[in-house]
Design an enzyme around this catalytic site. Sequence first.
Site, PDB file in Angstrom:
ATOM      1  N   LYS A 111       0.810  -1.223   0.000  1.00 25.88           N
ATOM      2  CA  LYS A 111       0.000   0.000   0.000  1.00 25.88           C
ATOM      3  C   LYS A 111       0.836   1.262   0.000  1.00 25.88           C
ATOM      4  O   LYS A 111       0.497   2.250  -0.649  1.00 25.88           O
ATOM      5  CB  LYS A 111      -0.941   0.007   1.213  1.00 25.88           C
ATOM      6  CG  LYS A 111      -2.121  -0.945   1.093  1.00 25.88           C
ATOM      7  CD  LYS A 111      -3.011  -0.871   2.318  1.00 25.88           C
ATOM      8  CE  LYS A 111      -4.191  -1.810   2.205  1.00 25.88           C
ATOM      9  NZ  LYS A 111      -5.071  -1.765   3.387  1.00 25.88           N
ATOM     10  N   LYS A 194      -6.853  -6.444 -10.370  1.00 26.89           N
ATOM     11  CA  LYS A 194      -8.071  -6.844  -9.676  1.00 26.89           C
ATOM     12  C   LYS A 194      -9.148  -5.768  -9.823  1.00 26.89           C
ATOM     13  O   LYS A 194      -8.844  -4.570  -9.847  1.00 26.89           O
ATOM     14  CB  LYS A 194      -7.793  -7.065  -8.183  1.00 26.89           C
ATOM     15  CG  LYS A 194      -7.138  -8.398  -7.862  1.00 26.89           C
ATOM     16  CD  LYS A 194      -6.982  -8.592  -6.369  1.00 26.89           C
ATOM     17  CE  LYS A 194      -8.305  -8.840  -5.693  1.00 26.89           C
ATOM     18  NZ  LYS A 194      -8.171  -9.180  -4.264  1.00 26.89           N
ATOM     19  N   LYS A 197     -12.913  -1.244  -5.814  1.00 25.78           N
ATOM     20  CA  LYS A 197     -13.812  -0.125  -5.498  1.00 25.78           C
ATOM     21  C   LYS A 197     -13.131   1.214  -5.714  1.00 25.78           C
ATOM     22  O   LYS A 197     -13.789   2.231  -5.928  1.00 25.78           O
ATOM     23  CB  LYS A 197     -14.266  -0.208  -4.040  1.00 25.78           C
ATOM     24  CG  LYS A 197     -15.133  -1.377  -3.702  1.00 25.78           C
ATOM     25  CD  LYS A 197     -15.691  -1.278  -2.289  1.00 25.78           C
ATOM     26  CE  LYS A 197     -14.661  -1.485  -1.226  1.00 25.78           C
ATOM     27  NZ  LYS A 197     -15.230  -1.490   0.137  1.00 25.78           N
TER      28      LYS A 197
END
Length: 331
Positions: A111, A194, A197
């Site tokens: 991240k 992937k 959202k």
Amino acid sequence: MPRIFSGIQPTGIPQLGNYLGAIRNWVHLQEEFECLFCLVDMHAITVWQDPAKLKEQTLQQAAILLAAGINPDQHILFNQSAVSAHARLGWIFSCIARIGWLNRMTQFKDKVGKDREKHSAGLYVYPTLMAADILAYKATHVPVGDDQKQHIELANDIAQKFNYDYQTEFFPQIKALIPPAAARVMSLRDGTKKMSKSDPSAQSRIELLDTADDIAQKIRRAKTDSNPLPGTVAALNERPEARNLVEIYAALSGVSVDNVLLQFEGNGFGPFKEKLTELVVATIDPIAQKARSYLKDPDHIKTILHTGAEKAKAIADPIVEEVEKIVGFIR
């Protein structure tokens, strides 16, 4: 009955990958486990969130879970911040966990990339809060994807160290429930990434609040190639977008990828996308319609979450109070 804890961040609108990878599985697990389903809003603020949007998306997330089949009468649906036991136990676990353990967490590294120093301390220590989420209820099972297995291992390390440090057998071992055939749903615009959202392009994903027209448009525009569908799985290996659409079809229809290819071998993507659209709409549109109906009455959703939080407190508070006594806090 064994107890499950599972959480989902109320950021963004859940998409098809969330449904196939987690939400659909949660609905089935209600039949054999005592389940706590948590909207982890405390985890959400490890990166900055607009307060009004966070409230809105928490309600949207709850509405979607209810519409998908989560039963708040038989199980518990609540938002994390409403139960103080999470924060209290999270701090204790931050004092139990070792810095070296947190340094090995691959998701944090993924991240933050090279900007480690610019990120919040909360993002670094959030695995200890995740352990507290589970162990505040002495949950024994947690449904996770393969990429989350490391977090369960860390939670077990923390629990074992707590038990060892305080000469107790207070916390149980946690088992990761990894679905045997969880669908890995990729972006409709790039089959190597992937479905997410947080992708800037709404065309990359099918959201669980999309209308039937939205779904049809997104699948029609989904990236493919000019070759017809092959007859073998091996022939899809170098065609990520084609493989993604075939795997979505297989996951929703409950058949193998081999059987999908047997049915559509030699067809172009036009006819295949039409059939895929029918399947996605039949699955997602009823959920979206029910969720939009729930969202017309946000106070009702808040009441469900408040009731769930009270049920969660009734389980977690005695457990965490006992932990506080064990570590020497005056109660």
